[in-house]
Design a protein around this motif. Structure first.
Motif, short mmCIF file in Angstrom:
data_model
loop_
_atom_site.label_atom_id
_atom_site.label_comp_id
_atom_site.label_asym_id
_atom_site.label_seq_id
_atom_site.Cartn_x
_atom_site.Cartn_y
_atom_site.Cartn_z
N LEU A 1 0.84 -1.27 0.12
CA LEU A 1 0.34 0.13 -0.09
C LEU A 1 0.94 1.43 0.12
O LEU A 1 0.51 2.36 -1.08
CB LEU A 1 -1.04 0.11 1.33
N ASN A 2 2.19 1.39 0.71
CA ASN A 2 3.00 2.63 0.88
C ASN A 2 3.74 2.79 -0.56
O ASN A 2 3.92 3.90 -1.05
CB ASN A 2 3.77 2.32 1.84
N LEU A 3 4.00 1.29 -1.25
CA LEU A 3 4.79 1.72 -2.16
C LEU A 3 3.39 2.88 -3.69
O LEU A 3 4.15 3.19 -4.01
CB LEU A 3 4.99 0.47 -2.69
N ILE A 4 2.08 1.63 -3.63
CA ILE A 4 1.34 2.12 -4.76
C ILE A 4 1.01 3.94 -4.34
O ILE A 4 0.56 4.58 -4.93
CB ILE A 4 0.20 1.55 -4.15
N LEU A 5 0.86 4.13 -2.66
CA LEU A 5 0.12 5.94 -2.72
C LEU A 5 1.31 6.82 -3.28
O LEU A 5 1.77 7.58 -4.03
CB LEU A 5 -0.10 5.53 -1.35
N ASN A 6 2.73 5.70 -3.00
CA ASN A 6 4.08 6.63 -3.63
C ASN A 6 4.05 7.01 -4.67
O ASN A 6 4.29 7.76 -5.18
CB ASN A 6 5.18 5.93 -3.09
N ALA A 7 3.76 5.65 -5.47
CA ALA A 7 3.64 6.05 -7.01
C ALA A 7 2.51 6.95 -7.28
O ALA A 7 2.69 7.98 -8.09
CB ALA A 7 3.60 5.10 -7.69
N ILE A 8 1.64 7.03 -6.90
CA ILE A 8 0.25 8.03 -7.20
C ILE A 8 0.54 9.42 -6.65
O ILE A 8 0.26 10.53 -7.78
CB ILE A 8 -0.90 7.80 -6.20
N GLU A 9 1.24 9.39 -5.49
CA GLU A 9 1.76 10.95 -5.42
C GLU A 9 2.63 11.86 -6.10
O GLU A 9 2.67 12.47 -6.79
CB GLU A 9 2.23 11.47 -3.85
N ALA A 10 3.57 10.60 -6.92
CA ALA A 10 4.86 10.97 -7.78
C ALA A 10 4.43 11.56 -8.62
O ALA A 10 4.84 12.15 -10.01
CB ALA A 10 5.77 9.48 -8.13
N THR A 11 2.86 10.76 -9.58
CA THR A 11 2.53 10.93 -10.43
C THR A 11 1.11 12.25 -11.26
O THR A 11 0.91 12.30 -11.41
CB THR A 11 1.70 9.75 -11.20
N ALA A 12 1.19 12.70 -9.44
CA ALA A 12 -0.16 13.60 -9.79
C ALA A 12 0.64 14.92 -10.13
O ALA A 12 -0.46 15.43 -10.34
CB ALA A 12 -0.15 13.67 -8.06
N GLY A 13 1.49 15.20 -9.82
CA GLY A 13 2.03 16.59 -10.88
C GLY A 13 2.34 16.34 -12.33
O GLY A 13 2.95 17.21 -13.45
N VAL A 14 2.68 14.89 -12.91
CA VAL A 14 2.40 14.62 -14.05
C VAL A 14 0.93 15.29 -15.01
O VAL A 14 0.15 15.49 -14.97
CB VAL A 14 2.49 13.33 -14.37
#
Length: 552
Positions: free
Chosen positions: A444-457
């Protein structure tokens, strides 16, 4: 000379025989002449009958020779063309029909003169009649050896009949359409009554004009009790104003709307419903009102609440894990100075005892310092041991189910972030031995980090790839790859250090906790830059050994 030469000589035949032969031939000639006159008379009678019959027929009957000249026309030609048959006969077809009409039928004339029977329907442009609908058949007049002498024409003008037929067909079509509309309306009512959704319709005045069977059964009302604005009486008072505001705003703007509200059921219980409406238009593209459907989402709302509680529990577990890590670290770090305090206090007592033998208060203070320091050390040691030994039961874990469970928890964040998921879960994946909740927390933590990383795209589609597989070391791997802001190569190892973060508001404890959990499971965790501008995070846990359970 000729007659004498044709008679037999006296030596050949007697004179009496010759005379008898001449009389016989004369009789034959007279009989042949009589038959010819009778046949000619019968032919003329037949011709008169045929002409009478042809003139009595409304169709155009004519005969055209191989030079395209009329040799026979009936009375209908005189009426239609305004010329007597005598004036039409011996005229060219072009002269009678006109140049434009002739050019239209010329291919059919040429086909008939080539020996082919032709039938056609077409609109001909006549100079004196305008556009007329003509149906015609051309029959070749052909000898046995194949020579064509001309062709017979049988034609009719069906312009008025066609117009009458068109009027009749339009009338029949209107009747069929009206019948079809009635049948469609009946079918529509049967169809919407068979749907599981609650269907409603409103008119151009925004007042409801129809509710289907499911709606009426849900509310326990009759149609007349729900029409207009009466249906709002079933809406919960806390939701009514918002319901009216959303509906009226969408009605004015002629746009689709969706709203959630509580609707009173027939038993008096309020149930959550999801109501969606959109404008509809008639066959002339004229606005006719709104049509919508409502479904009972009470169970879904309850599931969402349960899901939120689960998230809160996971967040609480995360906080507890952070607290445990901090407590372990603090217990370890504070244990050394406390040990030094105890040693120094005991050393001071040993050194000061001979000199301050009678000063019992001073010795009591030093002994108290020692006792309190040891008590503090014992407390910290107990806390550390408690944190390290607080373990849930180890069991075989299906990593694919862990990934699916984590995705279900954050489905809303993924949808709100407009992120596309590419999920590739390996089939027949062996299980690992571990704690299900902790592994779920890592994923869950890894996926949430990926979501936050793509939020600015904003310049490309936001993508997250999630894969599971078994590597050559028989480890079960989970990889989460995003195309977000990326990860610099020099910090790929630092991200797992406590309190290191690249986020403005981050605490830097999520990935360190993940590493701790993975270490407990005898696995490994890593990060690396991805090929698609983003980052890749992965974990690898040893596959379960048959007949053994791994733990710490």
């Amino acid at each position: 000379m000729t007659l004498v030469a044709s008679l037999p000589s006296p030596t050949e035949q007697p004179a009496e025989a010759q005379l008898a032969e001449l009389q016989r031939r004369v009789v034959q000639l007279e009989q042949s002449e009589a038959r010819y006159k009778r046949a000619l008379k019968a032919l003329r009678r037949r011709e008169r009958r045929l002409r009478v019959m042809a003139d009595a027929m409304p169709a155009f009957i004519s005969y055209v020779d191989k030079d395209q000249c009329y040799r026979f026309v009936n009375k209908a030609y005189e009426t239609w063309f305004g010329r007597s048959p005598q004036k039409i006969q011996c005229l060219q077809v072009r002269e009678v029909l006109g140049s434009r009409a002739y050019e239209q039928v010329r291919p059919y004339i040429e086909a008939a003169l080539s020996g082919r029977e032709i039938s056609f329907e077409t609109e001909l442009h006549f100079e004196h009649q305008g556009i007329r609908c003509i149906r015609a058949t051309y029959l070749p007049h052909q000898a046995q050896h194949g020579r064509v002498y001309g062709f017979f024409v049988l034609a009719e003008d069906f312009t008025e009949r066609r117009a009458a037929r068109d009027v009749l067909m339009k009338a029949e079509q209107r009747l069929r359409q009206e019948q079809a509309l009635r049948e469609v309306e009946q079918h529509f009512h049967r169809m919407v009554d068979s749907l599981p959704e609650m269907i409603w319709m409103s008119g151009t005045d925004a007042l409801c004009v129809y509710f289907n069977k499911q709606w009426l059964e849900f509310t326990g009302k009759r149609m007349q009790e729900e029409l207009g604005d009466a249906w709002l009486e079933n809406v919960h008072t806390d939701d009514r104003d918002q319901c009216i505001e959303i509906y009226r705003a969408a009605f004015v703007a002629r746009r689709h709307f969706t709203m959630e509200y509580r609707l009173r059921r027939y038993d008096g219980q309020y149930r959550w419903v999801l109501d969606s409406g959109r404008p509809w238009y008639d066959a002339d593209a004229k606005f006719a009102g709104f049509i919508g459907s409502a479904i009972d989402i009470t169970e879904r709302k309850q599931a969402e609440e349960a899901l939120q509680r689960h998230r809160d529990e996971l967040a609480h577990l995360s906080r507890l894990t952070v607290m445990g890590e901090m407590a372990t670290s603090l217990a370890h770090e504070l244990n050394q100075p406390l040990t030094a305090i105890v040693n120094y206090a005991e050393g001071a007592v040993l050194r000061l005892r001979p000199e301050f033998k009678g000063n019992s208060d001073f010795l009591c203070v030093l002994r108290e310092i020692t006792a309190l320091a040891m008590q503090a050390a014992n407390i910290l040691r107990s806390v550390r041991n408690f944190v390290r030994k607080q373990q849930e039961k180890w069991q075989p874990v299906d990593v694919n189910s862990v990934v699916e469970a984590a995705l279900s928890l954050i489905a809303d964040q993924i949808r709100q972030n407009r992120t596309k998921l590419n999920i590739a879960l390996a089939p027949d994946l062996p299980k690992v031995t571990g704690r299900y909740t902790q592994l779920e927390q890592v994923v869950l933590n890894l996926i949430l980090n990926a979501i936050e990383a793509t939020a600015g795209v904003t310049d490309r589609q936001r993508l997250i790839d999630i894969q599971t597989r078994v590597n050559e070391e028989r480890e079960v791997e989970v990889r989460v790859v995003d195309n977000g802001v990326g990860l610099a190569a020099e910090i790929t190892d630092q991200v797992f250090e406590p309190f290191f973060t690249t986020k403005a508001r981050g605490l830097g404890m999520g990935l360190p906790i993940c590493r701790t959990i993975v270490d407990v499971h005898h696995g490994r965790i890593w990060s690396s830059p991805a090929d698609n501008h983003g980052a890749c995070f992965g974990i690898a846990i040893p596959a379960e050994s048959r007949g053994s359970v791994r733990g710490r």
